[in-house]
Structure formats: structure tokens, C-alpha cells
Design a protein around this motif. Structure first.
Motif, PDB file in Angstrom:
ATOM      1  N   VAL A 118      31.122  52.380  -6.599  1.00 30.96           N
ATOM      2  CA  VAL A 118      30.299  51.189  -6.809  1.00 30.96           C
ATOM      3  C   VAL A 118      30.460  50.691  -8.241  1.00 30.96           C
ATOM      4  O   VAL A 118      30.624  49.492  -8.481  1.00 30.96           O
ATOM      5  CB  VAL A 118      28.818  51.467  -6.465  1.00 30.96           C
ATOM      6  CG1 VAL A 118      27.927  50.324  -6.919  1.00 30.96           C
ATOM      7  CG2 VAL A 118      28.660  51.711  -4.972  1.00 30.96           C
ATOM      8  N   GLN A 119      30.449  51.613  -9.194  1.00 31.19           N
ATOM      9  CA  GLN A 119      30.621  51.217 -10.594  1.00 31.19           C
ATOM     10  C   GLN A 119      32.006  50.619 -10.838  1.00 31.19           C
ATOM     11  O   GLN A 119      32.140  49.633 -11.560  1.00 31.19           O
ATOM     12  CB  GLN A 119      30.379  52.412 -11.515  1.00 31.19           C
ATOM     13  CG  GLN A 119      28.921  52.826 -11.547  1.00 31.19           C
ATOM     14  CD  GLN A 119      28.675  54.101 -12.325  1.00 31.19           C
ATOM     15  OE1 GLN A 119      29.599  54.834 -12.646  1.00 31.19           O
ATOM     16  NE2 GLN A 119      27.422  54.379 -12.609  1.00 31.19           N
ATOM     17  N   LEU A 120      33.032  51.213 -10.235  1.00 32.60           N
ATOM     18  CA  LEU A 120      34.391  50.689 -10.409  1.00 32.60           C
ATOM     19  C   LEU A 120      34.581  49.338  -9.727  1.00 32.60           C
ATOM     20  O   LEU A 120      35.435  48.551 -10.131  1.00 32.60           O
ATOM     21  CB  LEU A 120      35.416  51.690  -9.874  1.00 32.60           C
ATOM     22  CG  LEU A 120      35.588  52.963 -10.693  1.00 32.60           C
ATOM     23  CD1 LEU A 120      36.465  53.964  -9.945  1.00 32.60           C
ATOM     24  CD2 LEU A 120      36.178  52.641 -12.059  1.00 32.60           C
ATOM     25  N   GLN A 154      28.240  47.689  -2.664  1.00 30.84           N
ATOM     26  CA  GLN A 154      26.807  47.721  -2.948  1.00 30.84           C
ATOM     27  C   GLN A 154      25.999  47.720  -1.653  1.00 30.84           C
ATOM     28  O   GLN A 154      24.996  48.428  -1.548  1.00 30.84           O
ATOM     29  CB  GLN A 154      26.408  46.553  -3.836  1.00 30.84           C
ATOM     30  CG  GLN A 154      26.879  46.716  -5.269  1.00 30.84           C
ATOM     31  CD  GLN A 154      26.524  45.535  -6.138  1.00 30.84           C
ATOM     32  OE1 GLN A 154      26.319  44.429  -5.659  1.00 30.84           O
ATOM     33  NE2 GLN A 154      26.461  45.776  -7.440  1.00 30.84           N
ATOM     34  N   LEU A 174      32.456  46.918  -9.617  1.00 37.25           N
ATOM     35  CA  LEU A 174      31.745  45.819 -10.291  1.00 37.25           C
ATOM     36  C   LEU A 174      32.746  44.782 -10.781  1.00 37.25           C
ATOM     37  O   LEU A 174      33.791  45.105 -11.316  1.00 37.25           O
ATOM     38  CB  LEU A 174      30.912  46.351 -11.461  1.00 37.25           C
ATOM     39  CG  LEU A 174      29.772  47.303 -11.071  1.00 37.25           C
ATOM     40  CD1 LEU A 174      29.088  47.828 -12.322  1.00 37.25           C
ATOM     41  CD2 LEU A 174      28.774  46.638 -10.139  1.00 37.25           C
ATOM     42  N   GLU A 178      26.264  51.218  -0.204  1.00 35.76           N
ATOM     43  CA  GLU A 178      25.414  52.157  -0.944  1.00 35.76           C
ATOM     44  C   GLU A 178      23.945  51.959  -0.571  1.00 35.76           C
ATOM     45  O   GLU A 178      23.211  52.926  -0.348  1.00 35.76           O
ATOM     46  CB  GLU A 178      25.604  51.961  -2.444  1.00 35.76           C
ATOM     47  CG  GLU A 178      24.742  52.902  -3.278  1.00 35.76           C
ATOM     48  CD  GLU A 178      24.822  52.611  -4.754  1.00 35.76           C
ATOM     49  OE1 GLU A 178      24.783  53.585  -5.518  1.00 35.76           O
ATOM     50  OE2 GLU A 178      24.906  51.434  -5.140  1.00 35.76           O
ATOM     51  N   GLU A 233      32.910  44.150  -4.651  1.00 35.44           N
ATOM     52  CA  GLU A 233      31.640  44.626  -5.221  1.00 35.44           C
ATOM     53  C   GLU A 233      30.499  44.582  -4.204  1.00 35.44           C
ATOM     54  O   GLU A 233      29.789  45.568  -4.007  1.00 35.44           O
ATOM     55  CB  GLU A 233      31.275  43.782  -6.445  1.00 35.44           C
ATOM     56  CG  GLU A 233      29.917  44.120  -7.039  1.00 35.44           C
ATOM     57  CD  GLU A 233      29.546  43.219  -8.208  1.00 35.44           C
ATOM     58  OE1 GLU A 233      28.528  43.511  -8.833  1.00 35.44           O
ATOM     59  OE2 GLU A 233      30.263  42.245  -8.484  1.00 35.44           O
ATOM     60  N   LEU A 272      28.820  56.578  -6.076  1.00 36.19           N
ATOM     61  CA  LEU A 272      28.324  55.940  -7.296  1.00 36.19           C
ATOM     62  C   LEU A 272      29.483  55.480  -8.172  1.00 36.19           C
ATOM     63  O   LEU A 272      29.472  54.368  -8.707  1.00 36.19           O
ATOM     64  CB  LEU A 272      27.415  56.903  -8.064  1.00 36.19           C
ATOM     65  CG  LEU A 272      26.794  56.375  -9.343  1.00 36.19           C
ATOM     66  CD1 LEU A 272      25.919  55.158  -9.072  1.00 36.19           C
ATOM     67  CD2 LEU A 272      25.984  57.465 -10.012  1.00 36.19           C
ATOM     68  N   GLN A 273      30.502  56.310  -8.296  1.00 32.25           N
ATOM     69  CA  GLN A 273      31.679  55.943  -9.088  1.00 32.25           C
ATOM     70  C   GLN A 273      32.396  54.744  -8.488  1.00 32.25           C
ATOM     71  O   GLN A 273      32.820  53.833  -9.207  1.00 32.25           O
ATOM     72  CB  GLN A 273      32.634  57.125  -9.216  1.00 32.25           C
ATOM     73  CG  GLN A 273      32.107  58.237 -10.084  1.00 32.25           C
ATOM     74  CD  GLN A 273      33.047  59.432 -10.132  1.00 32.25           C
ATOM     75  OE1 GLN A 273      34.123  59.411  -9.548  1.00 32.25           O
ATOM     76  NE2 GLN A 273      32.633  60.470 -10.816  1.00 32.25           N
TER      77      GLN A 273
END
Length: 87
Positions: free
Chosen positions: A35-37, A48, A39, A51, A44, A32-33
Motif C-alpha cells: 500500500v505504501q509503495l 487501499q 501511493l 487493505e 493506489e 502495508l508495504q
């Protein structure tokens, strides 16, 4: 996770099921971290997509059967290889 999976299958001890679950949770938090980083970066979409695929396998959507028990090998080496190639 792999080491705990092997120990669980061989020794059938609840402790390894707990270790597997802990390792899975740590992995999912890290994913999750990442994927957020990722963005707004070039990577990206790859993260995604990974995930999305991981979550589909995790919840059993890859099969119409029942999701595997904790500690069961539910992702094939072929799928892992595809994930690695795409990232």
C-alpha cells in the motif's frame, strides 16, 4: 496461511495456530508495504480498497458476531475472488 489453516483444523495442534498467526502477520506487513509503495501510482486506490476490505474482514466487521478464532476460515472464496479481480 491456507496450509496452516488446514493443518490446524485437522490436527488441532497449537503449533499450527502459531504458524497461522505468524503467516498472517507476515502477510499484513507485506500488505502495508505494498500500500505504501502504491501511493501516487495508478494502482493506489485498488490496494487501499483491498487493505480496507481485508481489515474489515479481519476485525469481524463483516458480521455482527464475534470475530472467528485464529485459524478459522473467516474469508470466503467468493470474497478472495473479488479481491483478486480488483487488484
Amino acid at each position: 496461511m491456507e496450509a496452516n489453516h488446514k493443518k490446524l483444523n485437522i490436527l488441532k495442534k497449537d503449533r499450527y495456530s502459531e504458524y497461522f498467526e505468524q503467516a498472517k502477520n507476515i502477510f499484513e506487513e507485506a500488505l502495508l508495504q505494498v500500500v505504501q509503495l502504491s501511493l501516487a501510482t495508478e494502482s493506489e486506490k485498488a490496494w487501499q480498497d483491498f487493505e480496507y476490505s481485508y481489515n474489515r474482514h479481519r476485525t469481524g466487521l463483516w458480521d455482527k458476531g464475534v470475530p472467528p478464532e485464529i485459524g478459522s476460515k473467516w474469508v470466503t472464496e467468493q470474497v478472495v475472488s473479488i479481491w483478486i479481480e480488483n487488484i
